[in-house]
Design a protein around this motif. Structure first.
Motif: not given
Length: 283
Positions: A57-86
């Motif tokens: 139930g978190v408001g947002m997940v911001r994933f800034t882990g290894p670039r090679a992993v981002r594609q897998a994260v976004l494929a599973a949960r496209p609402e994840t934000v994959a750029v640095p920020g607050r």
């Protein structure tokens, strides 16, 4: 070793640490969890942690882990934000190898820990304890704890931890000045302030790959949603971690019950989290 009194965390205890979003809440007030987890060898750790955080139930997940992993994260949960920020809390280290960090990754992890925000250190991030500046909980299993203590010149074996996990969890909290969640069939949680909590697994099917990554995501989500409380009550992170452990246990039980008591996967556990949270909110 002699320890103080431990108490079992209950459903009523956990429900007191959960709340539904209000009409005035937005994704930032609800909490943004920053996640730096996973690796090319273990991308699933990032996927599972992010999945669990969203479902808690978190408001947002911001994933800034290894670039090679981002594609897998976004494929599973496209609402994840994959750029640095607050962000308002961090989940760090799951699925990473502490002996094989790039210079850039090491810098990102240190930057996160220097932010003063609540942090969850898991697996490949455990060695970073001591460089944290905000409320922090570490989540080792017994082998990871033995390795961590050995690296800090504290003699300890897996067998010694198995013989007295409560005492070793308490000693670790005092020595490293951090909240400790020592995973096991009975999970022990404690902190330097003297909090001592146990959470007993509802099913031993939890002893499978990836379930620890799910637990990390739940803790991180709760830390993010309670960032305002943690800003003036650092010790609250121990109670939030206990609540996460109970949610994790109950989600595993529900997932197993759906298969008539059969085995479950880590993703099954993550998918059962919303129903557990909903049930706790109705208490």
């Amino acid at each position: 070793m002699v320890t103080g009194t431990w108490r079992e965390w209950t459903l009523d205890d956990a429900s007191a640490w959960l709340s539904e979003p209000g009409a005035d809440d937005d994704k930032y007030r609800r909490g943004v969890l920053g996640v730096i987890t996973g690796s090319p060898d273990y991308p699933g750790a990032a996927v599972l942690g992010v999945e669990a955080a969203h479902r808690t139930g978190v408001g947002m997940v911001r994933f800034t882990g290894p670039r090679a992993v981002r594609q897998a994260v976004l494929a599973a949960r496209p609402e994840t934000v994959a750029v640095p920020g607050r962000v308002q809390a961090w989940l760090l280290g799951s699925g990473m190898d502490s002996t094989n960090r790039s210079f850039r990754l090491a810098g990102e992890l240190q930057h996160a820990l220097a932010s003063g925000l609540p942090s969850v250190l898991d697996a490949g991030g455990l060695d970073l304890v001591g460089s944290h500046t905000g409320p922090t909980v570490i989540t080792p299993h017994r082998r990871e704890l033995a390795r961590l203590l050995h690296d800090r010149d504290i003699p300890c074996t897996v067998e010694e931890i198995d013989a007295d996990p409560a005492a070793w969890a308490e000693r670790t909290a005092q020595q490293l000045r951090v909240a400790v969640l020592l995973k096991g069939a009975v999970t022990h949680l404690c902190d330097p302030d003297g909090t001592r909590i146990t959470v007993t697994e509802s099913t031993h099917w939890l002893a499978s790959a990836g379930t620890g990554d799910v637990l990390g995501g739940i803790i991180g989500a709760l830390a993010a949603t309670h960032h305002e409380r943690l800003a003036h009550d650092a010790a609250a992170i121990t109670h939030l971690a206990a609540t996460a452990a109970l949610i994790h246990s109950e989600a595993a039980r529900r997932a197993s019950d759906a298969w008539e008591g059969g085995p479950v996967t880590a993703l099954d556990v993550a998918h059962a989290v919303p129903a557990v949270v909903g049930g706790l909110l109705r208490r």
